[in-house]
Design a protein around this motif. Sequence first.
Motif, short mmCIF file in Angstrom:
data_model
loop_
_atom_site.label_atom_id
_atom_site.label_comp_id
_atom_site.label_asym_id
_atom_site.label_seq_id
_atom_site.Cartn_x
_atom_site.Cartn_y
_atom_site.Cartn_z
N GLU A 27 0.83 -1.20 0.00
CA GLU A 27 0.00 0.00 0.00
C GLU A 27 0.87 1.25 0.00
O GLU A 27 0.54 2.25 -0.64
CB GLU A 27 -0.92 0.00 1.22
N GLN A 28 2.00 1.20 0.71
CA GLN A 28 2.92 2.33 0.67
C GLN A 28 3.42 2.58 -0.75
O GLN A 28 3.54 3.72 -1.19
CB GLN A 28 4.11 2.07 1.60
N GLY A 29 3.71 1.49 -1.46
CA GLY A 29 4.14 1.63 -2.84
C GLY A 29 3.07 2.23 -3.72
O GLY A 29 3.35 3.07 -4.59
N ARG A 30 1.82 1.83 -3.51
CA ARG A 30 0.71 2.39 -4.29
C ARG A 30 0.58 3.89 -4.06
O ARG A 30 0.40 4.67 -5.00
CB ARG A 30 -0.60 1.68 -3.92
N LEU A 31 0.69 4.30 -2.80
CA LEU A 31 0.59 5.72 -2.48
C LEU A 31 1.78 6.50 -3.05
O LEU A 31 1.62 7.64 -3.50
CB LEU A 31 0.50 5.91 -0.97
N GLY B 280 -3.48 -4.27 -13.97
CA GLY B 280 -3.66 -5.09 -12.78
C GLY B 280 -4.10 -4.34 -11.55
O GLY B 280 -3.77 -4.72 -10.43
N GLY B 281 -4.87 -3.27 -11.73
CA GLY B 281 -5.36 -2.51 -10.59
C GLY B 281 -4.44 -1.42 -10.11
O GLY B 281 -4.75 -0.73 -9.14
N ALA B 282 -3.28 -1.25 -10.74
CA ALA B 282 -2.36 -0.19 -10.33
C ALA B 282 -2.94 1.18 -10.67
O ALA B 282 -3.63 1.33 -11.68
CB ALA B 282 -1.01 -0.37 -11.02
N PRO B 283 -2.64 2.20 -9.86
CA PRO B 283 -3.22 3.54 -10.09
C PRO B 283 -2.47 4.32 -11.16
O PRO B 283 -1.75 5.28 -10.88
CB PRO B 283 -3.10 4.21 -8.72
N VAL B 284 -2.63 3.92 -12.41
CA VAL B 284 -2.04 4.67 -13.52
C VAL B 284 -2.93 5.87 -13.80
O VAL B 284 -4.08 5.72 -14.19
CB VAL B 284 -1.92 3.78 -14.78
#
Length: 763
Positions: A280-284, A383-387
């Motif tokens: 989650e840290q990586g996503r943020l 794959g659900g990544a926030p692009v």
Amino acid sequence: MLSLAPVAMATTPPAQLELHRLGGSVFLLCWTLEASPFGKPAIALTGDGRRLPAASISLGLRDGRERLAVAFRSSGHDNVVATLSGHGLQGEVTAGFDPTLVHGLADPAEILGELTPQARLTLANALVRSWPPLFGLAAIPNYLSFLRQLLLTLFSKPAAMQPTASLVEGQWLFETVVPADFGDLKGVARLDGTGLSRLALKSRLGATDRSGKREVHLVMDVPPSRGGGLLILQGERSLVLRALPGRQSAPSLGRWWAGKAASRDGLRNWVVEQLAELSEQGRLLAIEMQRRVPLAVQHVRRSDDLPAAELDLAVCNRAGLLIGGWLRDPDELLEEVLLHRGNGEPIAMLSRLQRFPVRLPTGTDGETRPGTGFAGFASDYAGGAPVLQPRCEIKLKSGTTLTLRPPVQPADPTTIRARALAAIPPQYLTADMIETTLAPILAACQEDLRESRPEPVIKAFGRLPARPKASVVIPLYRVYDFLRVQVAAFAGDPWFSENAELIYVLDSPEHEAEVSHLLGGLHLAYGLPMQLVAMRRNGGFSAACNAGAAQARGEVLALVNSDVIPTGNGWLEGLIARLDRRARVGAVGPKLLYDDNSLQHAGLFFKRDSKGTWLNHHYFKGMPGSYAPATIERPVPGVTGACIVMARDLYEELGGFDESYVIGDYEDSDLCLKIRRAGFGILYVPDVALYHLERQSIARSVDYTRGAASQHNAWLQSQRWGTQIEALMQAFETSAPELALPAPTPAEPDLVPRFTFRRATAA
């Protein structure tokens, strides 16, 4: 090395055998043969009469001969027999040997000496990829030393693999180049003092540049402090070796992002995917980087008749990516719309686009001209990544390509949901558009909101009743005009004051201070105790009601809208009196009136619209409140969620309101259908009447797109319950009303997810 002489059982070709120790009890037998047009040779190894585990490969020699390399394990066998067959032989050739006589490690230079370049790569791939897991070689020190020497014999001075950026979770981003003939990347292995390990294929192989090289980016663990490791890149047609540095400081991701990655959207998007997968840290962090250094917005606007287009919507979540915008192509020059990904081939989107007419401004005096709006969904994206800025390409039949890139898009599920609901104008929405384009991303938004919702804060005003008979749950959202009248009516009802607990649920947390002050003042004014369940984030009508029900303690649960006002005392007592499990009455609802005393609700029923979708309707809506048919107590298909009363344990057993319905609509009829599936009927009670100032709360909500949300919810209900609704309405149209209360039936598997009720901790 041990040199062996074969013993012929039949015709014996010229041959040479060598035995090498790879490590531990694993050996390499090399049997050199003359080239033969009669097929591939086969070899079998036995020790003390038992078959030994072995794996073989065929290697070409520079002089045209062939070498059969066989890796095998011999645990204490001093009498191993190798039997060669095939290869044009008229019989078998055998060789016996004692592996225990081989003491030293294999010499890489000796093994590689006569091999062709391709055979060397074949052997190296087997030593790195295939044989270590088969024979447990990955952690044997002698084997690791041999493999390192062999690789450095092949690549005497491997280039250093320098870290490009520090990510999260102890991961670094590395960058290197490989030759153009490398082919697809098939595997990555790491060789260091801890062993030989195959790495997850978190890599991106770029296109060939002008110098004939291809960039490779990899995400890997931070190297150990002692360093000295090797990274082995295994390609389709080549193998590349790189030296790993010892632990050192890597540049920050922000520095790399603002520099080399500043304009490379494909590489950026791939890094976003890797970060989101890590944690989650990586996503943020991925969201932050995209907002800090956004890519340039690109569109094609023209005043002539050449193709023009703009991409203004590109929101993604775990379901995929929803894009939207407009295009103008009067001469039909468009061939394809390509959606580019962080890695891999672009996605062809033209056949997935839903189209609808729009008017485009010309830029002069408010004039417009016709264009085509579009929206399309790609489930196979990121794959659900926030692009936040995906790139599209308009490909014309002439071969010309036009690039489209939107502004930075939202990443939070609430805003994504609002943007998705506005993607297609409601007047053009069809069931197919909802199913293929909107429903997947909306369902994922609802799921994301459920999973990430913080626990609410509970506030009490006054001394709450110790053992309430009923719990009244009332959701609040932005409109509080009716609270004073509602609380006054409840406080003036003796039965309510003595037997009910009042629970307000605030679904607009930005107003917590205002509503707390208001409820505190109403408690002081009327002496009626109450609770406030303050949601930490807006969740919608269903979520708010479920959060309130989770705090309820009464045996009976009454779900009431904030714009519902009793016409007199005893309303709740009267409704509870009509609940009767022995008579299979699972829920009851009252008569609801507009403020002009006309009917708003006398029971709920279902009717198909012109598209075949089941919509909710209210019996006798708009008729006078005294309309005779509305004065008859009777079973009904359902009752509105504006005021529904049922046993709390039944509500919990059925999972409460289903939070898959967007914002607020159709969850009440869904609950009624679940009540019926559980074997209970629903009763309309006209002797109890309340005023309902219908939907004023939602009407004032700026983020409620009633057309799209309501159509989606109607579609969702029809998908889930269409068959049951049809049978139910047929029964009501053909049966006597008293037969409409169903007999109990065996429980069926749930068609909808259940809500888990949890009590929040009071603030």
